[in-house]
Design a protein around this motif. Structure first.
Motif, mmCIF file in Angstrom:
data_model
loop_
_atom_site.group_PDB
_atom_site.id
_atom_site.type_symbol
_atom_site.label_atom_id
_atom_site.label_comp_id
_atom_site.label_asym_id
_atom_site.label_seq_id
_atom_site.Cartn_x
_atom_site.Cartn_y
_atom_site.Cartn_z
ATOM 1 N N GLY A 491 0.878 -1.188 -0.114
ATOM 2 C CA GLY A 491 -0.046 0.137 -0.055
ATOM 3 C C GLY A 491 0.917 1.406 0.003
ATOM 4 O O GLY A 491 0.392 2.130 -0.707
ATOM 5 N N GLU A 492 1.818 1.201 0.950
ATOM 6 C CA GLU A 492 2.759 2.560 0.756
ATOM 7 C C GLU A 492 3.729 2.726 -0.446
ATOM 8 O O GLU A 492 3.860 3.651 -0.998
ATOM 9 C CB GLU A 492 3.780 2.150 2.290
ATOM 10 C CG GLU A 492 3.449 2.518 3.361
ATOM 11 C CD GLU A 492 2.900 3.995 3.412
ATOM 12 O OE1 GLU A 492 3.688 4.742 2.955
ATOM 13 O OE2 GLU A 492 1.792 4.318 3.766
ATOM 14 N N LEU A 493 3.991 1.492 -1.189
ATOM 15 C CA LEU A 493 4.679 1.367 -2.449
ATOM 16 C C LEU A 493 3.825 2.101 -3.354
ATOM 17 O O LEU A 493 4.292 2.624 -4.316
ATOM 18 C CB LEU A 493 5.101 0.186 -2.742
ATOM 19 C CG LEU A 493 6.156 -0.557 -1.939
ATOM 20 C CD1 LEU A 493 6.805 -2.037 -2.135
ATOM 21 C CD2 LEU A 493 7.358 0.422 -1.636
ATOM 22 N N ARG A 495 1.552 4.399 -2.703
ATOM 23 C CA ARG A 495 1.301 5.698 -2.428
ATOM 24 C C ARG A 495 2.622 6.483 -3.414
ATOM 25 O O ARG A 495 2.441 7.503 -3.569
ATOM 26 C CB ARG A 495 1.515 5.933 -1.289
ATOM 27 C CG ARG A 495 0.321 7.073 -0.664
ATOM 28 C CD ARG A 495 -0.434 6.764 0.720
ATOM 29 N NE ARG A 495 0.607 6.558 1.609
ATOM 30 C CZ ARG A 495 0.753 7.419 2.487
ATOM 31 N NH1 ARG A 495 0.609 8.748 2.307
ATOM 32 N NH2 ARG A 495 1.863 7.342 3.450
ATOM 33 N N ALA A 496 3.872 5.547 -3.168
ATOM 34 C CA ALA A 496 5.044 6.226 -3.691
ATOM 35 C C ALA A 496 5.071 6.311 -4.925
ATOM 36 O O ALA A 496 5.559 6.996 -5.711
ATOM 37 C CB ALA A 496 6.032 5.427 -3.090
ATOM 38 N N THR B 49 11.067 4.323 1.705
ATOM 39 C CA THR B 49 10.555 3.421 0.663
ATOM 40 C C THR B 49 11.270 2.195 0.613
ATOM 41 O O THR B 49 10.773 0.930 0.457
ATOM 42 C CB THR B 49 10.659 4.135 -0.694
ATOM 43 O OG1 THR B 49 10.091 5.267 -0.933
ATOM 44 C CG2 THR B 49 10.123 3.155 -2.090
ATOM 45 N N TRP B 52 9.875 0.161 3.440
ATOM 46 C CA TRP B 52 8.696 -0.460 3.093
ATOM 47 C C TRP B 52 8.983 -1.657 2.036
ATOM 48 O O TRP B 52 8.160 -2.953 2.395
ATOM 49 C CB TRP B 52 7.616 0.174 2.466
ATOM 50 C CG TRP B 52 6.951 0.985 3.592
ATOM 51 C CD1 TRP B 52 7.275 2.522 3.679
ATOM 52 C CD2 TRP B 52 6.038 0.719 4.405
ATOM 53 N NE1 TRP B 52 6.288 3.056 4.722
ATOM 54 C CE2 TRP B 52 5.540 1.756 5.218
ATOM 55 C CE3 TRP B 52 5.655 -0.402 4.900
ATOM 56 C CZ2 TRP B 52 4.641 1.960 6.121
ATOM 57 C CZ3 TRP B 52 4.467 -0.415 5.878
ATOM 58 C CH2 TRP B 52 4.061 0.635 6.547
ATOM 59 N N GLN B 53 10.158 -1.507 1.106
ATOM 60 C CA GLN B 53 10.378 -2.831 0.236
ATOM 61 C C GLN B 53 10.887 -3.945 1.081
ATOM 62 O O GLN B 53 10.362 -5.064 0.852
ATOM 63 C CB GLN B 53 11.645 -2.138 -0.516
ATOM 64 C CG GLN B 53 11.716 -3.060 -1.849
ATOM 65 C CD GLN B 53 10.677 -2.810 -2.909
ATOM 66 O OE1 GLN B 53 10.332 -1.827 -3.293
ATOM 67 N NE2 GLN B 53 10.304 -3.903 -3.281
ATOM 68 N N GLN B 117 -4.560 4.089 7.327
ATOM 69 C CA GLN B 117 -3.936 2.607 7.257
ATOM 70 C C GLN B 117 -3.508 2.345 8.782
ATOM 71 O O GLN B 117 -3.690 1.086 9.051
ATOM 72 C CB GLN B 117 -2.783 2.971 6.566
ATOM 73 C CG GLN B 117 -1.788 1.754 6.216
ATOM 74 C CD GLN B 117 -0.745 1.907 5.434
ATOM 75 O OE1 GLN B 117 -0.605 3.064 5.130
ATOM 76 N NE2 GLN B 117 -0.036 0.642 4.932
ATOM 77 N N HIS B 153 -8.821 4.069 1.049
ATOM 78 C CA HIS B 153 -8.621 2.848 0.576
ATOM 79 C C HIS B 153 -8.678 1.837 1.739
ATOM 80 O O HIS B 153 -9.291 0.852 1.526
ATOM 81 C CB HIS B 153 -7.367 2.596 -0.106
ATOM 82 C CG HIS B 153 -7.056 1.077 -0.571
ATOM 83 N ND1 HIS B 153 -7.798 0.617 -1.438
ATOM 84 C CD2 HIS B 153 -6.219 0.208 0.089
ATOM 85 C CE1 HIS B 153 -7.369 -0.856 -1.515
ATOM 86 N NE2 HIS B 153 -6.465 -1.103 -0.719
ATOM 87 N N TRP B 154 -8.246 2.066 2.678
ATOM 88 C CA TRP B 154 -7.941 1.476 3.974
ATOM 89 C C TRP B 154 -9.467 1.159 4.467
ATOM 90 O O TRP B 154 -9.702 0.144 5.051
ATOM 91 C CB TRP B 154 -7.114 1.971 4.971
ATOM 92 C CG TRP B 154 -5.735 1.908 4.379
ATOM 93 C CD1 TRP B 154 -5.232 3.289 3.941
ATOM 94 C CD2 TRP B 154 -4.863 0.897 3.989
ATOM 95 N NE1 TRP B 154 -4.072 2.845 3.275
ATOM 96 C CE2 TRP B 154 -3.616 1.180 3.290
ATOM 97 C CE3 TRP B 154 -4.973 -0.791 4.067
ATOM 98 C CZ2 TRP B 154 -2.730 0.727 2.701
ATOM 99 C CZ3 TRP B 154 -3.992 -1.555 3.604
ATOM 100 C CH2 TRP B 154 -3.129 -0.739 2.850
#
Lengths: 534, 294
Positions: A491-493, A495-496, B49, B52-53, B117, B153-154
């Motif tokens: 989800g965060e990706l 958004r990025a 990023t 999160w990856q 979220q 979305h959440w």
């Protein structure tokens, strides 16, 4: 100087000698200090029986000729230690690039999601090694005979493919052709069970007349399990369809177990008693004590000329054909007939006597530093040329479409010319399956009977099935929780990189898969709450 | 760069083949890489990023290490990432989950996507992560999220989760028809097509489970199929199910359409034999109906 050398202590001499030996050993037995090829790919599997290692070696040889910079190593790991080996090497980061894995392997179900990389995107593109063949331009996925059906069904992440398969297999009745001809004058096996039972009687009489121990069927616990799975599923097709409330045209083990708790079937039902009666007739043609024996014992019995047939998977076919001192044929299973007094009235019709789904799956290790090269090798391994080479050297049928199957192997395949309705009633879940086989002696033992067996099963089955469904619900939850974290991360990706369709699709698939699995887990939990007996 | 070193050591390829005569054993290399990663001067501060990856690839422990190196520990995005990583950092315990919940509550205070979220992840703690789930509490939080940030979305995804709880797990409403009705009502609040599809599919499956009239069940299954994109094996099952339930409900034209589609799309499935038999039965029904017509 010479004198000083002479007075060196013996220990130093020995140390020096040891050093020289070690250096010589490394130089003569190790790989070159400067490797001749830039990349080494390793693939590991447990198919160490006759055939598959030869087939893969042949493919490797050809691939290395095409790619001088790449070296491919085949690692053979015995099945007995495979799970421990898999867990240790993956956790330790020393696992090979390509790894055989099966979703049925106990206690390693978490492995695909944690350690393997999906190959879905590659599968949607044509396999470049199929240029100039009937498969040119066809997406890689569509080049597999079953389009990776089992892998889609059992995917750890619905919508994703995690592996490709090497071969097609089934189950067959393998027979000693020389002996069969001696006894019957022909190399044929009857298509119906009543006729087959007559043949079994002839075989026994033949042995008795010659004072030798000869059984119609090589017997072992594993072979009995193979038989039971196919025959029970086939003979109970009509019952399965009658219980298919969901309209899926099939029922899986979980649905059958829930139906049992809903009292929609019991072991004492007449059609199940009839089917078990047929099995008891069949197993009477195995050597007494077979339940204590393993698969290898049955193979040896067959090889020693002490049994005319052995029922097993086609994974044994190369070993049987190459090692037996007599010609071996593969035959389809005889089917019960409508006039059979035990099961006839309950039969739906002809049922499939084996499955042709593809297997021998290779997964891509996520930690592999050579993803591109590993996938390229997988493409060659499962290309038209790779499949043909593998089949020629292994004796296993290739999983790839349009690769010509040699006439001597064609009988290993099962045509889809009948009903397929369910998994087996004998292997529903861990506990219910254990119960079935623990009580099996009540069916086939000296004082065994269908009555004894079904009474014992119905007495203990509700608890066993409840335990199985609880385990299923627990396992679903265990796999669902980590997916929350991945969904949050994707989800965060998104958004990025909101414009990246691949990331959005990945999120949609993950969420959808979790919704499906979560619905199933809650569904099972609800069934247990409303159906399970204390 | 550092990670590549770690991977090389972990693979230990050189040791296997005798190509590396002098080197450190893999555990040493891994530890060394770990410490190098921790050195503040050794690498630039990681971006979220990349964190999160790592979380997406099930490397939560590595994500936590990266988060420790961030300059702004109070950044809400970093707090959310830390909480998410903690949910998957083995061994997961209820105590650790409570700490993660505290972070999530702190982030959930706003009105942006991060807040949505964080609230969503908090609901998941009660629904899925704590050793003892608390479905009513999860439902309460999901309803509050949908009311507060309905277009997020959440919140939309949360409505599907709420639907699942209503269908199977919450004590109220207790009757099957009422369970289905309150869940159907959620559909109007879901604007994202893929999530609508997922709830339609679940409503159809629950309708069969709760023995509801087939016509109503089929409406949901057909709606899911119309939206499309059902993931994995469920897409094959859905077509077979629509065909077969239509056959049983006497909707012969629809049954034929889906049986034929099944044969086209899944020609290698073991169910094809049965599908062909069903098509023959439809032919016989049609012939019988024709013969009976005056």
């Amino acid at each position: 100087m010479n004198r000083r050398v002479r007075v060196l202590p013996l220990g130093l001499w020995l140390l020096g000698l040891g050093y020289v030996v070690c250096v010589a050993w490394v130089l003569t037995h190790g790989a070159p200090v400067l490797p001749g090829r830039k990349v080494t790919i390793r693939l590991a599997h447990w198919q160490i029986e006759k055939g598959p290692p030869d087939g893969i070696d042949a493919v490797i040889k050809r691939y290395e000729a095409l790619h001088p910079d790449v070296r491919v190593e085949q690692m053979l790991v015995p099945g007995a230690v495979y799970r421990q080996w898999l867990r240790t090497t993956l956790a330790g980061g020393t696992a090979p690039d390509l790894i055989e894995y099966g979703i049925w392997l106990e206690n390693v179900r978490d492995v695909p999601l944690r350690y393997f990389e999906p190959v879905t995107d590659w599968l949607m593109e044509p396999n470049p090694y199929n240029r100039g063949t009937p498969l040119q331009g066809v997406p890689w996925l569509k080049t597999f005979e079953d389009e990776l059906l089992e892998q889609r069904v059992n995917s750890p992440e619905p919508g994703q493919y995690y592996c490709v398969t090497m071969s097609r297999g089934s189950q067959r009745l393998f027979g000693n052709l020389k002996l069969l001809r001696e006894i019957t004058g022909a190399e044929r096996v009857p298509a119906t069970l009543p006729e087959f039972f007559k043949l079994c009687e002839r075989v026994r009489a033949y042995g008795r007349n010659r004072g030798r121990e000869l059984m119609p069927l090589a017997g072992a616990r594993d072979n009995t399990m193979f038989f039971s799975e196919i025959y029970l599923a086939g003979m109970l097709t009509k019952l399965t369809f009658a219980m298919d409330r969901d309209g899926m045209l099939a029922m899986d083990s979980r649905q059958l177990e829930a139906a049992y708790l809903e009292n929609r079937w019991q072991w004492s039902r007449p059609e199940i008693r009839g089917a078990l009666g047929v099995l008891a007739q069949l197993y009477a043609h195995m050597k007494p004590g077979y339940l204590q024996l393993g698969r290898d014992d049955a193979v040896q019995q067959f090889m020693r000329d002490e049994a005319l047939f052995i029922f097993t998977g086609t994974f044994d076919s190369t070993s049987l054909r190459r090692l037996a001192p007599f010609p071996v044929g593969a035959f389809r299973l005889p089917q019960p007939t409508r006039d059979d007094p035990l099961i006839g009235p309950y039969l739906m019709g002809h049922f499939v006597d084996g499955d042709n789904s593809t297997g021998f799956e290779f997964y891509l290790n996520r930690a592999s530093p050579h993803h591109t090269e590993a996938v390229d090798f997988l493409r060659f391994l499962t290309s038209y040329e790779g499949g043909r080479t593998f089949m020629a050297h292994s004796g296993w049928i290739s999983s790839i479409r349009h690769v010509p199957v040699p006439p001597e192997l064609a009988s290993d395949l099962s045509p889809v010319d009948g009903y397929v309705a369910s998994g087996s009633y004998s292997t529903l879940g861990t506990e219910s399956s254990r119960l079935f086989w623990r009580e099996f002696y009540r069916l086939t033992g000296p004082r065994g009977s269908v009555e004894n067996f079904t009474t014992a099963l119905d007495a203990a089955m509700p608890a066993a099935i409840t335990a199985d469904l609880r385990a299923e619900e627990r396992n679903q939850r265990l796999t669902l929780a980590p997916r929350d974290v991945r969904i949050a991360a994707i989800g965060e990706l998104v958004r990025a990189a909101p414009q990246d369709p691949a990331v959005r699709l990945r999120r949609e698939r993950l969420e959808s898969a979790q919704n499906q699995s979560e619905g199933l887990a809650l569904h099972v939990e609800c069934q247990l709450r409303t159906l399970a007996k204390p | 760069m550092i990670l590549a070193t770690g991977n090389t050591c972990r693979r230990g390829a050189g040791f296997h083949h005798g190509a590396v005569l002098f080197s450190f054993p893999p555990p040493f290399c891994r530890t060394a890489a770990w410490w190098l990663l921790l050195l503040p001067a050794a690498a630039a501060e990681p971006g979220l990023t990349s964190v999160w990856q790592d979380i997406a690839e099930s490397r939560s422990h590595l994500a936590l290490v990266q988060l420790d190196r961030l300059a702004d520990q109070n950044d809400r995005g970093a707090q959310l990432a830390r909480a998410a990583a903690m949910l998957d950092d083995q061994p997961v315990t209820d105590t650790g989950l409570r700490e993660a919940e505290a972070l999530l509550v702190a982030v959930a205070g706003g009105t942006d996507e991060l807040a949505a979220q964080a609230t969503y992840l908090q609901t998941r703690l009660y629904q899925m992560h704590f050793a003892q789930p608390d479905f009513p509490k999860a439902a309460e939080l999901l309803r509050a999220l949908a009311a507060r940030l309905p277009q997020s979305h959440w919140a939309q995804l949360g409505l599907v989760k709420l639907g699942l709880l209503q269908l199977y797990a919450l004590p109220e409403p207790s009757g099957p028809a009422a369970r289905l009705a309150v869940t159907e009502a959620l559909l109007a609040r879901i604007t994202e097509k893929s999530l609508q599809r997922d709830l339609h599919l679940q409503l159809g499956l629950a309708g069969v489970f709760w023995k509801q009239p087939l016509a109503g069940v089929l409406e949901h299954l057909l709606a899911a199929d119309r939206i499309g994109g059902v993931a994995g094996q469920a897409s094959e099952d859905l077509i077979a199910q629509i065909a077969e339930l239509s056959f049983r409900d006497g909707q012969d034209a629809q049954a034929r359409q889906y049986y034929e589609r099944y044969l086209r799309e899944y020609p290698t499935s073991g169910r094809c034999f049965t599908v062909r038999v069903r098509l023959q039965m439809l032919d016989e029904r049609a012939a019988a109906a024709k013969g009976a017509r005056p």
